[in-house]
Design a protein around this motif. Structure first.
Motif, short mmCIF file in Angstrom:
data_model
loop_
_atom_site.label_atom_id
_atom_site.label_comp_id
_atom_site.label_asym_id
_atom_site.label_seq_id
_atom_site.Cartn_x
_atom_site.Cartn_y
_atom_site.Cartn_z
N ASP A 281 -11.82 -0.67 3.94
CA ASP A 281 -11.17 -0.11 3.76
C ASP A 281 -10.16 0.42 4.89
O ASP A 281 -11.00 0.71 5.77
N GLY A 282 -9.26 0.15 4.74
CA GLY A 282 -7.96 1.32 5.82
C GLY A 282 -7.23 2.49 5.73
O GLY A 282 -6.47 2.59 6.13
N GLY A 283 -8.36 2.91 4.74
CA GLY A 283 -8.22 4.42 4.44
C GLY A 283 -6.19 4.75 3.36
O GLY A 283 -6.70 3.97 2.74
N GLY A 284 -5.42 4.77 4.21
CA GLY A 284 -4.44 5.14 3.55
C GLY A 284 -3.92 3.49 3.22
O GLY A 284 -2.68 3.52 2.46
N LYS A 285 -4.29 2.81 3.55
CA LYS A 285 -3.56 1.17 3.78
C LYS A 285 -4.67 0.49 3.24
O LYS A 285 -4.64 -0.61 2.85
N SER A 286 -4.97 1.23 2.11
CA SER A 286 -6.05 0.62 1.33
C SER A 286 -7.05 -0.57 1.66
O SER A 286 -7.36 -0.80 3.61
N VAL A 287 -7.25 -0.94 1.22
CA VAL A 287 -8.62 -2.61 1.36
C VAL A 287 -7.51 -4.13 2.33
O VAL A 287 -7.13 -4.41 1.49
N ASP A 288 -7.58 -3.99 3.22
CA ASP A 288 -6.23 -5.06 4.12
C ASP A 288 -7.35 -6.32 4.42
O ASP A 288 -6.47 -7.23 5.40
N TYR B 91 0.65 -0.95 0.26
CA TYR B 91 -0.26 0.07 -0.35
C TYR B 91 0.67 1.42 0.48
O TYR B 91 2.09 0.72 0.00
N GLY B 92 0.51 1.87 -0.58
CA GLY B 92 1.32 2.92 -0.37
C GLY B 92 2.45 3.59 -1.63
O GLY B 92 3.73 4.22 -1.28
N ALA B 93 2.05 2.89 -2.52
CA ALA B 93 3.06 2.49 -2.77
C ALA B 93 4.28 1.90 -3.16
O ALA B 93 5.12 1.32 -3.32
N SER B 94 4.65 1.64 -1.61
CA SER B 94 5.94 1.07 -1.09
C SER B 94 5.89 0.14 -0.10
O SER B 94 6.48 0.18 0.35
N SER B 95 5.19 0.55 0.91
CA SER B 95 4.70 0.03 2.41
C SER B 95 4.12 -1.27 2.12
O SER B 95 3.42 -1.70 1.41
N ARG B 96 4.75 -2.38 2.45
CA ARG B 96 4.46 -4.30 2.83
C ARG B 96 3.19 -3.82 3.30
O ARG B 96 3.92 -3.44 4.76
N ALA B 97 2.31 -4.84 3.51
CA ALA B 97 1.34 -4.53 4.37
C ALA B 97 1.99 -5.88 5.59
O ALA B 97 2.54 -6.41 5.44
N THR B 98 1.18 -5.85 6.42
CA THR B 98 1.62 -7.27 7.87
C THR B 98 1.95 -8.28 6.63
O THR B 98 0.51 -9.01 6.74
N GLY B 99 2.57 -9.41 7.54
CA GLY B 99 2.92 -10.41 7.33
C GLY B 99 3.68 -10.81 5.85
O GLY B 99 3.82 -11.66 5.12
N PRO C 249 6.32 -11.03 2.77
CA PRO C 249 7.88 -11.59 2.77
C PRO C 249 8.65 -10.06 2.43
O PRO C 249 8.20 -9.49 1.51
N ASP C 250 10.16 -9.96 2.44
CA ASP C 250 10.29 -8.91 2.13
C ASP C 250 10.98 -9.09 0.15
O ASP C 250 11.65 -7.88 0.65
N ARG C 251 11.00 -10.35 -0.71
CA ARG C 251 11.02 -10.69 -1.54
C ARG C 251 9.78 -9.18 -2.72
O ARG C 251 10.18 -9.55 -3.79
N PHE C 252 8.96 -9.27 -1.57
CA PHE C 252 8.04 -7.94 -2.44
C PHE C 252 8.67 -6.93 -2.10
O PHE C 252 8.28 -6.53 -0.64
#
Lengths: 108, 117
Positions: free
Chosen positions: B98-105, A50-58, A60-63
């Motif tokens: 929809d987490g707002g800045g985190k989009s659909v999580d 999300y946010g173009a470059s932030s990895r979501a929770t969980g 892996p860092d290969r993404f």
């Protein structure tokens, strides 16, 4: 509305290889509100970036995600067997939210 | 951990109204935005709209004239109504957070709705 165009449509690669997926927007994406999702058959999409470059929770860092404005990229550094799936980009900075048409990463 | 579960009829007749409910468990609906997204068979994803727990809504203009999303905070549920359905509305319907800045999580598993007589 913002149209997202993903390329290529299909990417044929082998496990261990690097995957580079592109997402181009018809106009600038606000605040880099660009997300990437992975979807496997019969499953709901899973948020990767999300946010173009932030990895979501969980995730892996290969993404990794990069880009801004109208050009964005999802990179998978070394493909694992479980990474073969369809990937979607989504912009959520402008209404309506829109998705790209998807890139299928398949085993070569 | 928040989980979402869609429920509703799997078959709707043309010109009738599609109604689905999403039950939120493991967390309160009284924060975040809550979305509906659909996916026709073999195709991509389409955002339908979202609702905030306060009742504020935002819909996709392509569906706005036929869509209503509502929320019931006492039941920790939100719902989708789509009127005057046609075969083009046949899809898997997902409810999501929809987490707002985190989009659909967070996504529900999805429910297939077929429009057919």
């Amino acid at each position: 509305e913002i149209v997202l165009t993903q390329s290529p449509g299909t990417l044929s690669l082998s496990p261990g290889e690097r995957a580079t997926l592109s997402c181009r927007a018809s106009q600038s994406v606000s605040i880099s509100y660009l997300a990437w999702y992975q979807q496997k058959p019969g499953q709901a999409p899973r948020l990767l970036i999300y946010g173009a470059s932030s990895r979501a929770t969980g995730i892996p860092d290969r993404f990794s995600g990069s880009g801004s404005g109208t050009d964005f990229t999802l990179t998978i550094s070394r493909l694992e067997p479980e990474d073969f799936a369809v990937y979607y980009c989504q912009q959520y900075g402008s209404s309506p939210q829109t998705f790209g048409q998807g890139t299928k990463v398949e085993i070569k | 951990q928040v989980q979402l579960q869609e429920s509703g009829p799997g078959l709707v007749k043309p010109s009738e109204t599609l109604s689905l409910t999403c039950t939120v468990s493991g967390g309160s609906i009284s924060s975040y935005y809550w979305s509906w997204i659909r996916q026709p068979p073999g195709k991509g994803l389409e955002w339908i709209g979202y609702i905030y727990y306060s009742g504020y809504t935002n819909y996709n203009p392509s569906l706005k004239s036929r869509v209503t999303i509502s929320v019931d905070t006492s039941k920790n549920q939100f719902s989708l109504r789509l009127t005057s359905v046609t075969a083009a509305d046949t899809a898997v319907y997902f409810c999501a957070r929809d987490g707002g800045g985190k989009s659909v999580d967070v996504w529900g598993q999805g429910t297939m709705v077929t429009v057919s007589s």
